[in-house]
Write a protein that holds these residues in place. Structure first.
Motif: not given
Length: 104
Positions: A23-30, A64-72
């Motif tokens: 199945p395709p994977l999806y990045r979860v982003l904060l 905090h520094h780049t505006g987005v972070g990958v959670c998984g």
């Protein structure tokens, strides 16, 4: 004739002929905002995404520094559930923390 036998003119595919796609994977982003505390973001990452203190802190600093972070990376249904969990927990605590998903 049983239901599992091929009819005249039909071909039989063996298990080795069948290919199951992952199945395709999806990045979860904060996403960063000016109101959600860093401590709360770390707690969300530990609770929802099962990150260690060190991993959660690293992701939080990225947010905090780049505006987005990958959670998984997760299959769609799991990614969607995690996004909903983040929004629910943040809303409960009065934070505007945003979480999104995108196809890898």
């Amino acid at each position: 004739m049983s239901a599992h036998e091929p009819q005249h003119g039909e071909s039989v595919k063996s298990e080795s002929d069948l290919r199951l796609d992952e199945p395709p994977l999806y990045r979860v982003l904060l996403l960063n905002d000016d109101y959600t505390t860093m401590d709360f973001v770390v707690e969300v990452l530990k609770h929802v995404f099962r990150k260690s203190e060190e991993q959660a802190t690293h992701i939080m600093l990225n947010v905090h520094h780049t505006g987005v972070g990958v959670c998984g990376l997760y299959p769609f249904e799991i990614a969607e559930t995690k996004v909903d969990m983040v929004h629910s927990i943040a809303r409960e605590k009065g934070f505007p923390l945003k979480c999104t998903l995108e196809r890898e």
